[in-house]
Design a protein around this motif. Structure first.
Motif, PDB file in Angstrom:
ATOM      1  N   GLY A   9     -34.278  96.648  10.201  1.00 37.27           N
ATOM      2  CA  GLY A   9     -34.454  95.458  11.026  1.00 37.27           C
ATOM      3  C   GLY A   9     -34.217  94.179  10.232  1.00 37.27           C
ATOM      4  N   LEU A  10     -34.744  94.126   9.007  1.00 35.81           N
ATOM      5  CA  LEU A  10     -34.523  92.957   8.147  1.00 35.81           C
ATOM      6  C   LEU A  10     -33.059  92.865   7.718  1.00 35.81           C
ATOM      7  N   MET A  11     -32.407  94.022   7.541  1.00 32.20           N
ATOM      8  CA  MET A  11     -30.985  94.004   7.227  1.00 32.20           C
ATOM      9  C   MET A  11     -30.195  93.369   8.374  1.00 32.20           C
ATOM     10  N   ALA A  12     -30.568  93.675   9.608  1.00 35.66           N
ATOM     11  CA  ALA A  12     -29.880  93.094  10.764  1.00 35.66           C
ATOM     12  C   ALA A  12     -30.007  91.568  10.765  1.00 35.66           C
ATOM     13  N   ILE A  13     -31.195  91.062  10.418  1.00 38.92           N
ATOM     14  CA  ILE A  13     -31.395  89.619  10.356  1.00 38.92           C
ATOM     15  C   ILE A  13     -30.535  89.014   9.250  1.00 38.92           C
ATOM     16  N   ALA A  14     -30.498  89.678   8.084  1.00 37.07           N
ATOM     17  CA  ALA A  14     -29.680  89.189   6.969  1.00 37.07           C
ATOM     18  C   ALA A  14     -28.199  89.178   7.340  1.00 37.07           C
ATOM     19  N   ILE A  15     -27.758  90.188   8.098  1.00 31.72           N
ATOM     20  CA  ILE A  15     -26.359  90.229   8.533  1.00 31.72           C
ATOM     21  C   ILE A  15     -26.054  89.052   9.458  1.00 31.72           C
ATOM     22  N   ARG A  16     -26.969  88.781  10.389  1.00 27.43           N
ATOM     23  CA  ARG A  16     -26.744  87.658  11.309  1.00 27.43           C
ATOM     24  C   ARG A  16     -26.579  86.344  10.532  1.00 27.43           C
ATOM     25  N   TYR A  17     -27.433  86.120   9.544  1.00 29.38           N
ATOM     26  CA  TYR A  17     -27.314  84.910   8.735  1.00 29.38           C
ATOM     27  C   TYR A  17     -26.036  84.918   7.905  1.00 29.38           C
ATOM     28  N   SER A  18     -25.709  86.085   7.326  1.00 27.51           N
ATOM     29  CA  SER A  18     -24.539  86.164   6.451  1.00 27.51           C
ATOM     30  C   SER A  18     -23.254  85.832   7.187  1.00 27.51           C
ATOM     31  N   THR A  19     -23.132  86.273   8.446  1.00 25.74           N
ATOM     32  CA  THR A  19     -21.898  86.043   9.203  1.00 25.74           C
ATOM     33  C   THR A  19     -21.699  84.570   9.543  1.00 25.74           C
ATOM     34  N   ARG A  20     -22.718  83.743   9.308  1.00 25.22           N
ATOM     35  CA  ARG A  20     -22.531  82.303   9.480  1.00 25.22           C
ATOM     36  C   ARG A  20     -21.697  81.709   8.354  1.00 25.22           C
ATOM     37  N   TYR A  21     -21.660  82.391   7.212  1.00 22.01           N
ATOM     38  CA  TYR A  21     -21.019  81.839   6.025  1.00 22.01           C
ATOM     39  C   TYR A  21     -19.737  82.562   5.631  1.00 22.01           C
ATOM     40  N   VAL A  22     -19.666  83.867   5.870  1.00 20.32           N
ATOM     41  CA  VAL A  22     -18.478  84.638   5.477  1.00 20.32           C
ATOM     42  C   VAL A  22     -18.090  85.569   6.625  1.00 20.32           C
ATOM     43  N   PRO A  23     -16.819  86.020   6.655  1.00 20.14           N
ATOM     44  CA  PRO A  23     -16.376  86.935   7.724  1.00 20.14           C
ATOM     45  C   PRO A  23     -17.096  88.286   7.662  1.00 20.14           C
ATOM     46  N   THR A  24     -17.051  89.003   8.789  1.00 17.12           N
ATOM     47  CA  THR A  24     -17.712  90.302   8.889  1.00 17.12           C
ATOM     48  C   THR A  24     -17.225  91.276   7.818  1.00 17.12           C
ATOM     49  N   GLN A  25     -15.903  91.304   7.572  1.00 17.12           N
ATOM     50  CA  GLN A  25     -15.349  92.233   6.578  1.00 17.12           C
ATOM     51  C   GLN A  25     -15.957  91.986   5.200  1.00 17.12           C
ATOM     52  N   GLU A  26     -16.193  90.724   4.879  1.00 18.71           N
ATOM     53  CA  GLU A  26     -16.751  90.381   3.575  1.00 18.71           C
ATOM     54  C   GLU A  26     -18.238  90.745   3.501  1.00 18.71           C
ATOM     55  N   VAL A  27     -18.936  90.574   4.610  1.00 17.16           N
ATOM     56  CA  VAL A  27     -20.348  90.982   4.654  1.00 17.16           C
ATOM     57  C   VAL A  27     -20.458  92.477   4.357  1.00 17.16           C
ATOM     58  N   ALA A  28     -19.557  93.273   4.946  1.00 18.68           N
ATOM     59  CA  ALA A  28     -19.585  94.719   4.710  1.00 18.68           C
ATOM     60  C   ALA A  28     -19.332  95.031   3.240  1.00 18.68           C
ATOM     61  N   PHE A  29     -18.374  94.320   2.609  1.00 14.85           N
ATOM     62  CA  PHE A  29     -18.084  94.573   1.196  1.00 14.85           C
ATOM     63  C   PHE A  29     -19.291  94.273   0.317  1.00 14.85           C
ATOM     64  N   PHE A  30     -19.920  93.125   0.517  1.00 16.87           N
ATOM     65  CA  PHE A  30     -21.067  92.770  -0.317  1.00 16.87           C
ATOM     66  C   PHE A  30     -22.276  93.649  -0.008  1.00 16.87           C
ATOM     67  N   ARG A  31     -22.418  94.060   1.251  1.00 19.27           N
ATOM     68  CA  ARG A  31     -23.507  94.975   1.577  1.00 19.27           C
ATOM     69  C   ARG A  31     -23.350  96.278   0.785  1.00 19.27           C
ATOM     70  N   ASN A  32     -22.129  96.785   0.706  1.00 19.30           N
ATOM     71  CA  ASN A  32     -21.878  98.029  -0.015  1.00 19.30           C
ATOM     72  C   ASN A  32     -21.991  97.846  -1.528  1.00 19.30           C
ATOM     73  N   SER A  33     -21.475  96.721  -2.030  1.00 17.51           N
ATOM     74  CA  SER A  33     -21.510  96.481  -3.470  1.00 17.51           C
ATOM     75  C   SER A  33     -22.940  96.310  -3.967  1.00 17.51           C
ATOM     76  N   PHE A  34     -23.707  95.453  -3.312  1.00 16.90           N
ATOM     77  CA  PHE A  34     -25.099  95.252  -3.716  1.00 16.90           C
ATOM     78  C   PHE A  34     -25.924  96.512  -3.447  1.00 16.90           C
ATOM     79  N   GLY A  35     -25.568  97.236  -2.381  1.00 18.71           N
ATOM     80  CA  GLY A  35     -26.270  98.486  -2.095  1.00 18.71           C
ATOM     81  C   GLY A  35     -26.070  99.514  -3.188  1.00 18.71           C
ATOM     82  N   LEU A  36     -24.837  99.619  -3.699  1.00 17.24           N
ATOM     83  CA  LEU A  36     -24.554 100.559  -4.782  1.00 17.24           C
ATOM     84  C   LEU A  36     -25.295 100.159  -6.052  1.00 17.24           C
ATOM     85  N   LEU A  37     -25.331  98.869  -6.353  1.00 13.82           N
ATOM     86  CA  LEU A  37     -26.059  98.395  -7.533  1.00 13.82           C
ATOM     87  C   LEU A  37     -27.549  98.695  -7.430  1.00 13.82           C
ATOM     88  N   ALA A  38     -28.104  98.563  -6.228  1.00 13.29           N
ATOM     89  CA  ALA A  38     -29.520  98.866  -6.035  1.00 13.29           C
ATOM     90  C   ALA A  38     -29.794 100.358  -6.145  1.00 13.29           C
TER      91      ALA A  38
END
Length: 281
Positions: A9-38
């Motif tokens: 649920g919190l991820m969904a909120i973060a996605i909504r905010y993120s799409t205000r600043y960068v395109p959806t494709q970029e949100v997916a890339f950073f979600r995966n990159s930071f997810g792998l690092l975590a």
């Protein structure tokens, strides 16, 4: 499972905010990159089982379909009312039932088919094709659920050989480069607070995934599925507080039908599993 629902649920909120600043494709890339690092510190800690596999081509296919589902789902979270996007995402188990019957040859009896039909009626109630309230974008949310169902079937097949942690690890390993390709065509460098939202997207998504797989290992699906539905009221409340969104009666009715259908399908799957376990003794 409750922790998983809150994280998603919190991820969904973060996605909504993120799409205000960068395109959806970029949100997916950073979600995966930071997810792998975590994920890496948990999977590469001393004493953890080696992450070996002989199913790399399957992981590539699973990751490609999963990325398509992710892009559709992220677009829906960024452009549709949050309550509608999350409600439609709960139609995934309906598509899973159909895919399991067609792809895996699983026996689906009349009562489960009736629950699936009821669930799709709930989807139609939310989407309302042909009415003034219809949004073509809602079909993208349905597409995300359908593709996610195919991923669920593939995960079932992969976990017959590999551990859940191995499946998650190789999924991220493929997701990062695959999601970079479409992101490069629309690249915008994040600035300021955007980095915090993108980081939260990756961390919350990884936490939700890890808790979800462990919950399913510890408890019965029929008992855990209703708990996962707590994501919806969290997102509805936050959508109202943060984005001034309202919840229309059609979304409430459709979501109730879908959730009831999912709960019954999970119950029937648990009953069948228990019968099979007793018969094998």
């Amino acid at each position: 499972m409750f922790g998983s629902a809150m994280a998603f649920g919190l991820m969904a909120i973060a996605i909504r905010y993120s799409t205000r600043y960068v395109p959806t494709q970029e949100v997916a890339f950073f979600r995966n990159s930071f997810g792998l690092l975590a994920l890496l510190p948990m999977l590469l800690r001393p004493g953890h089982a080696p992450l070996r596999t002989q199913q790399l081509p399957r992981y590539l296919l699973r990751s490609a379909i999963g990325l398509a589902s992710m892009l559709c789902g992220f677009w829906a979270l960024g452009h549709l009312p949050l309550s509608q996007a999350i409600s439609l995402s709960y139609s995934t188990p309906l598509f899973v039932t159909i895919a399991a019957a067609l792809w895996l040859g699983e026996m689906v009896r009349v009562r489960r088919w009736a629950a699936v039909i009821a669930g799709f009626i709930g989807v139609l109630v939310i989407v309302r094709p042909g009415s003034h309230g219809f949004q073509a974008g809602s079909l993208i949310a349905v597409m995300a659920a359908m593709l996610s169902a195919l991923v669920s079937i593939q995960i079932k097949q992969l976990t017959r050989v590999d551990s859940p942690d191995t499946v998650v690890f190789y999924t991220y390993v493929f997701w990062v480069p695959l999601s970079l390709l479409p992101a490069l065509f629309v690249w915008v460098w994040p600035s300021g607070i955007a980095w915090a939202y993108l980081l939260a997207t990756g961390i919350m998504g990884t936490i939700g995934q890890l808790l979800w797989t462990r919950a399913l290992r510890l408890g019965e699906v029929s008992a855990l599925t209703p708990i996962s539905f707590t994501q919806l009221p969290l997102v509805v409340v936050l959508g109202w507080l943060l984005f001034d969104e309202t919840l229309d009666r059609w979304t409430i009715l459709g979501a109730a039908i879908i959730l009831a259908s999912n709960a019954y399908i999970a119950h029937r799957e648990a009953v069948v599993a228990r019968r099979a376990a007793r018969a094998a003794r």
